[in-house]
Write a protein that holds these residues in place. Structure first.
Motif, mmCIF file in Angstrom:
data_model
loop_
_atom_site.group_PDB
_atom_site.id
_atom_site.type_symbol
_atom_site.label_atom_id
_atom_site.label_comp_id
_atom_site.label_asym_id
_atom_site.label_seq_id
_atom_site.Cartn_x
_atom_site.Cartn_y
_atom_site.Cartn_z
ATOM 1 N N HIS A 65 0.822 -1.212 0.000
ATOM 2 C CA HIS A 65 0.000 0.000 0.000
ATOM 3 C C HIS A 65 0.858 1.264 0.000
ATOM 4 O O HIS A 65 0.408 2.314 -0.472
ATOM 5 N N GLU A 66 2.073 1.175 0.533
ATOM 6 C CA GLU A 66 2.928 2.357 0.608
ATOM 7 C C GLU A 66 3.337 2.884 -0.759
ATOM 8 O O GLU A 66 3.751 4.039 -0.878
ATOM 9 N N LEU A 67 3.241 2.060 -1.792
ATOM 10 C CA LEU A 67 3.546 2.564 -3.133
ATOM 11 C C LEU A 67 2.638 3.745 -3.474
ATOM 12 O O LEU A 67 3.082 4.735 -4.074
ATOM 13 N N SER A 68 1.374 3.671 -3.086
ATOM 14 C CA SER A 68 0.457 4.800 -3.303
ATOM 15 C C SER A 68 0.928 6.039 -2.564
ATOM 16 O O SER A 68 0.853 7.158 -3.098
ATOM 17 N N VAL A 69 1.415 5.865 -1.342
ATOM 18 C CA VAL A 69 1.918 6.997 -0.564
ATOM 19 C C VAL A 69 3.075 7.658 -1.307
ATOM 20 O O VAL A 69 3.134 8.882 -1.447
ATOM 21 N N GLY A 70 4.002 6.849 -1.809
ATOM 22 C CA GLY A 70 5.155 7.398 -2.503
ATOM 23 C C GLY A 70 4.786 8.157 -3.757
ATOM 24 O O GLY A 70 5.288 9.259 -4.005
ATOM 25 N N LEU A 71 3.880 7.610 -4.567
ATOM 26 C CA LEU A 71 3.526 8.265 -5.818
ATOM 27 C C LEU A 71 2.692 9.526 -5.605
ATOM 28 O O LEU A 71 2.836 10.511 -6.339
ATOM 29 N N VAL A 72 1.838 9.524 -4.573
ATOM 30 C CA VAL A 72 1.068 10.727 -4.261
ATOM 31 C C VAL A 72 1.981 11.825 -3.718
ATOM 32 O O VAL A 72 1.897 12.996 -4.137
ATOM 33 N N LEU A 73 2.881 11.480 -2.803
ATOM 34 C CA LEU A 73 3.817 12.481 -2.282
ATOM 35 C C LEU A 73 4.709 13.039 -3.388
ATOM 36 O O LEU A 73 5.037 14.232 -3.397
ATOM 37 N N ALA A 74 5.106 12.190 -4.341
ATOM 38 C CA ALA A 74 5.924 12.653 -5.461
ATOM 39 C C ALA A 74 5.180 13.715 -6.263
ATOM 40 O O ALA A 74 5.771 14.734 -6.666
#
Length: 461
Positions: free
Chosen positions: A137-146
């Protein structure tokens, strides 16, 4: 029998239909967009969980299916932020008047804009699993923060928020000023004359970094910067208990691979480290004003001296790149093994070529090239090399020199260096790329294979 992801898509038309029905952001924002995204993500998760057997029997096919799900969801969430990121961020921060740190921002986004990010419960469930068993799920966090970091107004505000002192810093500052020492668990802070002397004390892992170490370091750095009686900071590793290094100091052994492999190192560790701890070393505390105006940085900053005993691996090397003077004992070495482990070494790709040139930077990052400090290459990364017995004297000498000449001059010159070599928007753009690519690395296939090859095998030998 192991599941093949391609076969599953043929056998489960509902999953293929779900992938093709990913919501496309409308140009005009309305809350129904996030609700549509939430429902789509929930539908995909239910289909995924229904298709998967217990984790104990997952094979390559199951993991390919998990990757397909998390990448589709992360891309859809990032697409929404690419179109409406500033408006959503403004909503979450009350028109940029609040300054939440990244972890609080992620929680706000998940609760106030459902569907934009994984829920806290989903992230918590993943956090309990080893890296190879996570849904990611953290992949979503990374792409949104990017996406947020790539947007100038949002990115600058977020970077400024991360440079504010931790709330605990104001609480413990009086005790430090009264007693000249703080024990922060994995970090010890002492005032020695005009020095704020920060010692890493994580002997179990040779001063390797994890979220607890980085949080304690950032807190100590806040105290040094806030303390009016301190003119410069010193970073040094404490004394080790490990049989190979017993009784000796080690500066830093990079990221804690034990915690990374076992899934105990969250993705936000990398981002909070760069925007909090390392940014405060490099740029100081946020000094107020408009974070998105092209105005001089009013931050509160002080010069930093790094003292390298033993080695500066990975994150240890990255710390050297933002310190103003580096002393190393003659037998020490420096390396950046992140690529061989499967990820990016922080901001080293941006800063390292300024010191050593692109070719040597390539070797350090691409090929895990080790550099002895007492070599021609090593002298590009350190200011002076001394014998192990002379480190204390060398630290006191350079600290006295900085204080006697006035630390204000160094601070003014470091601001000028940053203006020339790393303008704030260049750093912001790099962090957007780093945030996206680090998340993809962390949930890619190479990191598990490389950890098995370079770390697990070594520990078993």
């Amino acid at each position: 029998m192991a599941l093949d992801a391609d076969d599953t898509l043929r056998d489960m038309p509902a999953l293929g239909d779900w992938l093709l029905s990913a919501p496309v952001p409308a140009l005009e924002w309305h809350t129904g967009q996030s609700e549509q995204l939430r429902q789509w993500c929930e539908e995909g998760l239910n289909l995924l969980l229904a298709a998967l057997p217990p984790r104990s029997v997952w094979g390559d096919g199951e993991r390919r299916l998990v990757r397909l799900f998390r990448e589709a969801v992360a891309d859809a969430r990032a697409a929404l932020v690419a179109v409406h990121g500033e408006g959503i961020y403004s909503l979450l921060t009350r028109d940029f008047s609040d300054s939440p740190r990244i972890d609080a921002l992620v929680t706000l986004a998940a609760t106030q804009v459902p569907g934009l990010l994984p829920t806290p419960a989903q992230l918590s469930e993943d956090a309990a699993l080893v890296l190879n068993d996570k849904l990611g799920h953290e992949l979503s966090v990374g792409l949104v923060l990017a996406q947020w970091l790539a947007q100038p107004r949002v990115g600058r505000h977020l970077m400024a928020s991360m440079r504010l002192p931790l709330p605990e810093a104001h609480e413990i500052l009086p005790a430090y000023q009264a007693g000249s020492e703080l024990e922060l668990g994995l970090v010890r802070l002492q005032r020695r004359g005009r020095q704020g002397y920060l010692s890493l004390c994580n002997p179990r892992y040779l001063n390797a970094e994890d979220d607890d170490v980085v949080r304690a370091m950032e807190l100590a750095i806040d105290v040094v910067l806030l303390d009016g009686g301190t003119e410069l900071g010193v970073l040094r590793g404490g004394i080790m208990l490990h049989q190979k290094y017993r009784g000796r100091r080690v500066f830093c052994s990079g990221v804690n691979l034990t915690k990374l492999y076992s899934g105990q190192l969250p993705f936000l560790f990398y981002i909070e480290r760069e925007l909090g701890l390392v940014s405060k070393l490099h740029r100081g505390l946020w000094g107020g004003g408009s974070p998105w105006a092209d105005a001089p940085d009013l931050g509160l900053e002080k010069p930093w001296v790094a003292a390298v005993d033993g080695h500066a691996i990975g994150g240890g090397c990255q710390l050297l790149l933002v310190c103003d003077h580096v002393i190393a004992e003659s037998s020490a070495f420096i390396s950046l093994p992140a690529r061989s482990e499967g990820f990016i070494p922080g901001v080293a790709n941006l800063r390292l070529p300024q010191y050593v040139g692109r070719r040597l930077a390539n070797r350090l990052i691409y090929r895990n090239h080790k550099v002895a400090v007492d070599s021609i290459e090593g002298r590009l990364l350190v200011d002076e090399v001394v014998g192990a017995a002379d480190m204390d004297v060398a630290i006191d000498r350079i600290a006295a020199e900085i204080v006697d000449l006035g630390s204000r001059g160094i601070v003014s010159n470091r601001k000028a260096f940053r203006h020339a070599t790393e303008p704030l928007d260049q750093f912001r753009g790099y962090l957007a790329t780093f945030c996206r690519e680090q998340a993809r690395c962390m949930y890619g296939t190479e990191i598990i294979r490389n950890l098995e090859q370079f770390w697990t095998r070594r520990n078993r030998s």
